[in-house]
Design a protein around this motif. Structure first.
Motif, PDB file in Angstrom:
ATOM      1  N   ILE A  11      42.274  27.087 -75.168  1.00 23.02           N
ATOM      2  CA  ILE A  11      40.894  26.719 -75.481  1.00 23.02           C
ATOM      3  C   ILE A  11      40.772  25.211 -75.707  1.00 23.02           C
ATOM      4  N   SER A  12      41.757  24.633 -76.386  1.00 22.11           N
ATOM      5  CA  SER A  12      41.749  23.187 -76.612  1.00 22.11           C
ATOM      6  C   SER A  12      41.761  22.436 -75.283  1.00 22.11           C
ATOM      7  N   ALA A  13      42.612  22.873 -74.356  1.00 22.36           N
ATOM      8  CA  ALA A  13      42.701  22.215 -73.054  1.00 22.36           C
ATOM      9  C   ALA A  13      41.401  22.333 -72.281  1.00 22.36           C
ATOM     10  N   ILE A  14      40.745  23.489 -72.385  1.00 22.67           N
ATOM     11  CA  ILE A  14      39.479  23.688 -71.672  1.00 22.67           C
ATOM     12  C   ILE A  14      38.395  22.750 -72.185  1.00 22.67           C
ATOM     13  N   VAL A  15      38.261  22.658 -73.514  1.00 22.64           N
ATOM     14  CA  VAL A  15      37.177  21.834 -74.061  1.00 22.64           C
ATOM     15  C   VAL A  15      37.390  20.355 -73.755  1.00 22.64           C
TER      16      VAL A  15
ATOM     17  N   LEU B 276      47.607  13.968 -82.904  1.00 23.12           N
ATOM     18  CA  LEU B 276      48.217  15.206 -82.421  1.00 23.12           C
ATOM     19  C   LEU B 276      49.714  15.222 -82.721  1.00 23.12           C
ATOM     20  N   MET B 277      50.402  14.111 -82.451  1.00 21.71           N
ATOM     21  CA  MET B 277      51.845  14.036 -82.674  1.00 21.71           C
ATOM     22  C   MET B 277      52.202  14.106 -84.154  1.00 21.71           C
ATOM     23  N   MET B 278      51.220  13.774 -85.016  1.00 21.47           N
ATOM     24  CA  MET B 278      51.450  13.882 -86.456  1.00 21.47           C
ATOM     25  C   MET B 278      51.367  15.332 -86.938  1.00 21.47           C
TER      26      MET B 278
ATOM     27  N   PRO C 255      45.843  19.793 -86.288  1.00 17.78           N
ATOM     28  CA  PRO C 255      45.230  20.667 -85.282  1.00 17.78           C
ATOM     29  C   PRO C 255      44.395  19.848 -84.301  1.00 17.78           C
ATOM     30  N   VAL C 256      44.219  20.402 -83.087  1.00 19.31           N
ATOM     31  CA  VAL C 256      43.482  19.686 -82.039  1.00 19.31           C
ATOM     32  C   VAL C 256      42.064  19.360 -82.486  1.00 19.31           C
TER      33      VAL C 256
END
Length: 425
Positions: A334-338, A16-18, A21-22
């Motif tokens: 959406i990323s946080a939800i999944v 992620l830090m690189m 995408p999630v």
């Protein structure tokens, strides 16, 4: 915790830090885990397909395409015009119009960022031209965009329901009262600030002009009503509602507003397919990641960890809210939800919170994060449109942020706010 699980999380964070995408971060970290665990890599396509093989997920491309059809058809401008005709004569009238437009637009877009960009592109320049401070115009636009994912249709709620088996239709209905409350609380904030700063008010429009403006915006309002009452009345499922919305948007754009050209449709389909594909890919990789977490009993560990800190229901709900608000500042909704929803659902079930109440609470938390300084995504969009610094919009949005947090408290601790309407289904 198993060393492979640590590798899973560390690799996910590093990727992620690189700047990946999630979805890719989820997929690559899962791949690394499976290699280390010696598990057959056929598990990746199997679990990905299992996550995406859901009839309900067909809602997403449907609502995305319907929203694009309505936007290109000129619906956003007509919604804003109606709001101006209705509220323009009140002190801070354009602010009311901004919030009201977001409430109507919420029934079309279903996402906060789309709301900020579409409504903001029209309202922020108009408010600045009328004498409103640029930072206030930008802040109210970003703040009102949080209504988008709460009032149905809501893409985040579709994802939450699909991941956990919660009825998407009931989730849609549960979001109505919280969404309206967000709008009403922001109306109050706008009225107070507008009176204090003596923001302008326009001339009262003749009733005939208001009716004409409503007639233009009527088709947008009707689209939302068709979706809501169709699902609530059991006439069609959320997936079928998305198809109805596409047909409706096509007919209105071509034959009523006459701003939608048939030649535009192929490009709109491609654009909608790209947006939908990115979401579905995220869901697929998230299902692989979630399968690994479940096999390692991570949700149970999180639940036990929270319950070891306190068994007080109120304190646990506060802890979950703080976690989701923090994550919402840095990660797309959406990323946080999944990633988090299935894990935290175990905790809320342990303390007896209804699944639907938690789902609305989680979505509201994460969209508030989108407008929370210093890194709320909608703040960047609105500040860019308004031509102001992030520091200025961050200061201006604070009263609206407080209003949103008050609604969040109601959703978190007053069960009927979310559960009353679904009880009729």
């Amino acid at each position: 915790m198993d060393s492979l699980v640590l590798i899973l999380f560390i690799s996910f964070l590093i990727i992620l830090m690189m700047g990946f995408p999630v979805a890719y971060a989820l997929g690559i970290s899962s791949f690394i885990y499976l290699i280390g665990a010696g598990i057959d890599l056929f598990a990746i396509p199997q679990k990905m397909y299992g996550g995406m093989d859901s009839f309900v997920l067909l809602c997403i491309p449907g609502f995305v395409l319907a929203g694009n059809l309505m936007n290109v058809g000129g619906i956003t401008q007509k919604i804003v015009d109606f709001g101006d005709h209705l509220f323009g004569h009140i002190r801070g009238g354009l602010g009311f119009a901004n919030i009201g437009s977001s409430m109507i637009f919420a029934g079309i877009s279903g996402t906060a960022i789309a709301d900020t960009a579409s409504v903001g592109g029209i309202m922020i320049p108009a408010m600045k031209k009328s004498g409103y401070d640029a930072e206030y115009a930008s802040a109210i636009t970003a703040a009102s965009s949080t209504i988008g994912p709460i009032i149905p249709p809501s893409v985040p709620m579709i994802i939450a329901g699909t991941l956990t088996g919660i009825s998407v239709g009931r989730l849609f209905i549960a979001g109505i009262i919280p969404g309206v409350l967000v709008g009403l609380f922001q109306f109050f904030v706008n009225y107070y600030i507008s009176k204090k700063r003596n923001y302008p008010k326009g001339e009262k429009k003749p009733i005939i002009e208001i009716l004409k403006s409503f007639r233009s915006a009527f088709w947008a309002v009707l689209m939302t009503m068709i979706i809501l009452f169709g699902i609530l009345g059991g006439i069609f499922t959320p997936t079928e509602a998305a198809i109805v919305a596409i047909l409706y948007a096509f007919i209105v754009g071509i034959f009523v507003y006459k701003e939608l050209n048939v030649k535009m449709i192929p490009n709109l389909i491609v654009e909608s397919a790209r947006s939908s594909a990115s979401i579905l890919m995220l869901v697929g990789f998230a299902n692989v990641f979630a399968w690994i977490l479940a096999s390692e009993q991570i949700p149970q560990m999180v639940a036990n960890g929270m319950l070891s800190l306190t068994t007080n229901k109120i304190m646990i709900i506060i802890l979950i809210n703080l976690l989701l608000l923090f994550v919402g500042m840095f990660m797309e909704t959406i990323s946080a939800i999944v990633i988090l929803f299935p894990v935290l659902l175990v905790v809320t079930r342990t303390i007896g919170m209804p699944d639907i109440q938690f789902a609305v609470m989680a979505v509201l938390n994460l969209v508030i994060g989108l407008v929370t300084p210093p890194v709320g995504v909608c703040l960047f969009v609105a500040s860019k449109i308004g031509g102001i610094s992030l520091a200025k919009i961050s200061k201006a949005i604070m009263p609206f942020l407080i209003a949103n947090l008050l609604v969040l408290l109601l959703v978190s601790f007053v069960e009927p706010v979310t559960m009353w309407l679904p009880s009729f289904m």
